[in-house]
Design a protein around this motif. Structure first.
Motif, PDB file in Angstrom:
ATOM      1  N   HIS A 189      -5.453   4.965   8.651  1.00  0.00           N
ATOM      2  CA  HIS A 189      -4.741   5.662   7.575  1.00  0.00           C
ATOM      3  C   HIS A 189      -5.502   5.513   6.250  1.00  0.00           C
ATOM      4  O   HIS A 189      -5.679   6.490   5.504  1.00  0.00           O
ATOM      5  CB  HIS A 189      -3.331   5.093   7.447  1.00  0.00           C
ATOM      6  CG  HIS A 189      -2.613   5.541   6.207  1.00  0.00           C
ATOM      7  ND1 HIS A 189      -2.039   6.775   6.083  1.00  0.00           N
ATOM      8  CD2 HIS A 189      -2.392   4.893   5.025  1.00  0.00           C
ATOM      9  CE1 HIS A 189      -1.478   6.891   4.888  1.00  0.00           C
ATOM     10  NE2 HIS A 189      -1.678   5.760   4.233  1.00  0.00           N
ATOM     11  N   LEU A 190      -5.971   4.298   5.948  1.00  0.00           N
ATOM     12  CA  LEU A 190      -6.689   4.053   4.695  1.00  0.00           C
ATOM     13  C   LEU A 190      -7.978   4.858   4.625  1.00  0.00           C
ATOM     14  O   LEU A 190      -8.351   5.365   3.556  1.00  0.00           O
ATOM     15  CB  LEU A 190      -6.984   2.560   4.543  1.00  0.00           C
ATOM     16  CG  LEU A 190      -5.761   1.668   4.282  1.00  0.00           C
ATOM     17  CD1 LEU A 190      -6.140   0.195   4.428  1.00  0.00           C
ATOM     18  CD2 LEU A 190      -5.187   1.932   2.896  1.00  0.00           C
ATOM     19  N   ALA A 237      -7.033   1.236  -2.153  1.00  0.00           N
ATOM     20  CA  ALA A 237      -7.265   1.461  -0.721  1.00  0.00           C
ATOM     21  C   ALA A 237      -8.382   0.572  -0.204  1.00  0.00           C
ATOM     22  O   ALA A 237      -8.287  -0.004   0.893  1.00  0.00           O
ATOM     23  CB  ALA A 237      -7.590   2.928  -0.470  1.00  0.00           C
ATOM     24  N   ARG A 238      -9.442   0.420  -0.974  1.00  0.00           N
ATOM     25  CA  ARG A 238     -10.549  -0.450  -0.557  1.00  0.00           C
ATOM     26  C   ARG A 238     -10.115  -1.913  -0.528  1.00  0.00           C
ATOM     27  O   ARG A 238     -10.556  -2.690   0.324  1.00  0.00           O
ATOM     28  CB  ARG A 238     -11.736  -0.263  -1.500  1.00  0.00           C
ATOM     29  CG  ARG A 238     -12.389   1.102  -1.364  1.00  0.00           C
ATOM     30  CD  ARG A 238     -13.515   1.282  -2.383  1.00  0.00           C
ATOM     31  NE  ARG A 238     -14.194   2.538  -2.171  1.00  0.00           N
ATOM     32  CZ  ARG A 238     -13.802   3.704  -2.672  1.00  0.00           C
ATOM     33  NH1 ARG A 238     -12.701   3.755  -3.417  1.00  0.00           N
ATOM     34  NH2 ARG A 238     -14.473   4.800  -2.427  1.00  0.00           N
ATOM     35  N   TRP A 243       0.817  -1.195   0.000  1.00  0.00           N
ATOM     36  CA  TRP A 243       0.000   0.000   0.000  1.00  0.00           C
ATOM     37  C   TRP A 243       0.862   1.261   0.000  1.00  0.00           C
ATOM     38  O   TRP A 243       0.568   2.222  -0.708  1.00  0.00           O
ATOM     39  CB  TRP A 243      -0.953   0.014   1.199  1.00  0.00           C
ATOM     40  CG  TRP A 243      -1.515   1.391   1.413  1.00  0.00           C
ATOM     41  CD1 TRP A 243      -1.276   2.239   2.437  1.00  0.00           C
ATOM     42  CD2 TRP A 243      -2.375   2.087   0.496  1.00  0.00           C
ATOM     43  NE1 TRP A 243      -1.923   3.428   2.228  1.00  0.00           N
ATOM     44  CE2 TRP A 243      -2.600   3.364   1.044  1.00  0.00           C
ATOM     45  CE3 TRP A 243      -2.950   1.759  -0.726  1.00  0.00           C
ATOM     46  CZ2 TRP A 243      -3.406   4.309   0.429  1.00  0.00           C
ATOM     47  CZ3 TRP A 243      -3.744   2.703  -1.366  1.00  0.00           C
ATOM     48  CH2 TRP A 243      -3.968   3.961  -0.796  1.00  0.00           C
ATOM     49  N   ALA A 271      -7.137  -2.889   0.232  1.00  0.00           N
ATOM     50  CA  ALA A 271      -6.356  -3.036   1.462  1.00  0.00           C
ATOM     51  C   ALA A 271      -7.272  -3.142   2.682  1.00  0.00           C
ATOM     52  O   ALA A 271      -7.013  -3.931   3.608  1.00  0.00           O
ATOM     53  CB  ALA A 271      -5.407  -1.852   1.611  1.00  0.00           C
ATOM     54  N   VAL A 272      -8.363  -2.355   2.702  1.00  0.00           N
ATOM     55  CA  VAL A 272      -9.319  -2.438   3.812  1.00  0.00           C
ATOM     56  C   VAL A 272      -9.925  -3.833   3.889  1.00  0.00           C
ATOM     57  O   VAL A 272     -10.068  -4.426   4.971  1.00  0.00           O
ATOM     58  CB  VAL A 272     -10.426  -1.382   3.647  1.00  0.00           C
ATOM     59  CG1 VAL A 272     -11.544  -1.617   4.667  1.00  0.00           C
ATOM     60  CG2 VAL A 272      -9.850   0.015   3.816  1.00  0.00           C
TER      61      VAL A 272
END
Length: 449
Positions: A138-139, A114-115, A34, A117-118
């Motif tokens: 952070h995300l 980012a999504r 990321w 990674a979430v």
């Protein structure tokens, strides 16, 4: 063909979607991947004149990114590198209305990552709850800012999508290698200073253009014999024929009306042309004769390659002709060219009666230096006509090859750094889980196993 900015964005979106649906092995790899993505996106945004205000993820542990997010980071970085390769010749594409649309697309792509990674943080493999919470916070901050830059208006990137690389893609055959060498030949002419050009160099450049025109006419004639023949192909052939006859007039003027002091010059462009000529001859001939249509254009793929080659040859030729025209004008203004004394006498009645000590002590030369533009009228008119006809040929070649929207950078000067960057200004809104996965291209149900 050359890689375009549109190609780069398409690859990056594909990699972002893949990151949504591929598993990441552990939190360290996820955090490193990321952070690599965010770094590449930040650099990319800077070339779009925007500075992200969100900070880097400082707890990435310095791990090496190897997963799908690392692949996306490379794609985003390549897109930024393509923007960095542009220069003044393509700078008109960087208008605010197009930049807003490009930022929106880049924000959408980075938001997908980012999504992704979430989603991975919800995996049972992520056992470090405290570290995962830090990354999640952070995300969320990143997604909030990216959502702000996703414009709801037009998604038209305008001329930005046609921004192309400085050189064509890596060659896979003789034809594509010819295209690459043609672009290199042009780039070396771009890098040649007018002050180092001699009359012999002008004659050499004209001979180079004549040779390119001859081979281009042969290729165009073969294309006219195929089912792919069109009015644009016939227009290209007419322009090439006219340009070829004009080069004879230019060569005659350079041989009989222009001279200089002589000396050494930089022959880098001439050496590049010799390499181009060798590859071109090897492609269109068998060593004894030029190949016919059945030998050279064996299938639709070979026809497409021929279109690309003619396109690159014409793009390079018109640029070289423009440079030759500007170089001659530069030399004339500075009085660095010689003309026959009789030619100057016809246009300057006071020349023979003008006093001068050197006229009394030394024999009068047959060639004299002058900056009188009228002495070079025929040469400059022929150069202007050559550039005009090559421009018509280049437009027709672009139409045939389907590259009319392509913007190829030329000239030696490149941006030294990103243009003026505007600070990101966005308003905070409380995030929701649904908002985090508002993009339909990202599946929040989890990675594929």
């Amino acid at each position: 063909m050359r890689t375009t900015y549109e190609d780069m964005l398409r690859v990056a979106r594909r990699d972002a979607i893949a990151a949504c649906n591929l598993a990441v092995g552990d939190r360290t790899d996820l955090a490193a991947g990321w952070q690599a993505t965010l770094t590449a996106a930040r650099h990319h945004f800077r070339w779009l004149r925007l500075e992200l205000s969100v900070e880097d993820f400082r707890d990435a542990d310095g791990g090496r990114a190897e997963g799908p997010l690392a692949v996306l980071a490379r794609s985003l970085g390549a897109g930024a590198d393509l923007l960095a390769s542009q220069n003044i010749s393509t700078s008109s594409a960087f208008e605010d209305r197009w930049l807003v649309a490009a930022r929106s697309e880049l924000a959408s792509i980075t938001g997908l990552a980012a999504r992704a990674a979430v989603t991975r943080l919800a995996s049972p493999e992520m056992r470090d709850v405290e570290a995962s919470q830090l990354l999640l916070n952070h995300l969320i901050d990143v997604i909030e800012e990216l959502e702000f830059h996703r414009a709801s208006g037009s998604s038209d990137l305008g001329p930005l999508i046609g921004l192309a690389t400085t050189l064509p893609r890596a060659p896979v055959g003789s034809g594509s290698r010819v295209a690459l060498l043609a672009a290199r030949w042009q780039s070396l002419h771009d890098a040649t200073s007018p002050g180092g050009v001699l009359a012999r160099d002008l004659r050499s450049t004209t001979a180079q253009l004549r040779t390119v025109l001859g081979y281009s006419r042969h290729l165009t004639g073969l294309l006219n014999q195929t089912a792919a023949s069109s009015e644009a192909t016939r227009e290209l052939e007419r322009a090439l024929r006219t340009a070829g006859s004009t080069t004879r007039h230019v060569m005659d003027s350079l041989r009989t009306r222009v001279s200089d002091m002589g000396g050494r010059s930089d022959a880098a462009a001439e050496a590049a042309f010799i390499e181009l000529l060798q590859e071109l001859r090897g492609w269109v001939s068998d060593g004894k004769r030029l190949k016919d249509r059945r030998e050279l254009l064996v299938d639709s793929g070979a026809v497409a390659v021929a279109h690309d080659v003619v396109d690159e040859l014409m793009h390079s030729a018109v640029r070289v002709a423009e440079l030759q025209q500007k170089t001659v004008a530069w030399l004339i203004v500075r009085g660095q060219l010689f003309v026959p004394k009789l030619e100057l006498g016809k246009r300057d009645p006071e020349f023979h009666s003008r006093p001068g000590v050197w006229r009394l002590k030394y024999p009068q030369p047959s060639w004299v230096r002058t900056n009188l533009a009228s002495c070079f009228d025929q040469l400059t008119a022929d150069l202007a006509e050559l550039t005009k006809q090559l421009s018509i040929a280049a437009d027709a070649a672009r139409s045939i090859a389907g590259t009319s929207t392509l913007r190829r950078p030329y000239g030696p000067e490149h941006f030294s750094g990103p243009p003026i960057v505007h600070e990101s200004r966005w308003r905070w809104a409380p995030p929701t889980y649904d908002a985090l996965f508002s993009d339909t291209n990202c599946d929040p149900s989890g990675p594929e196993r």
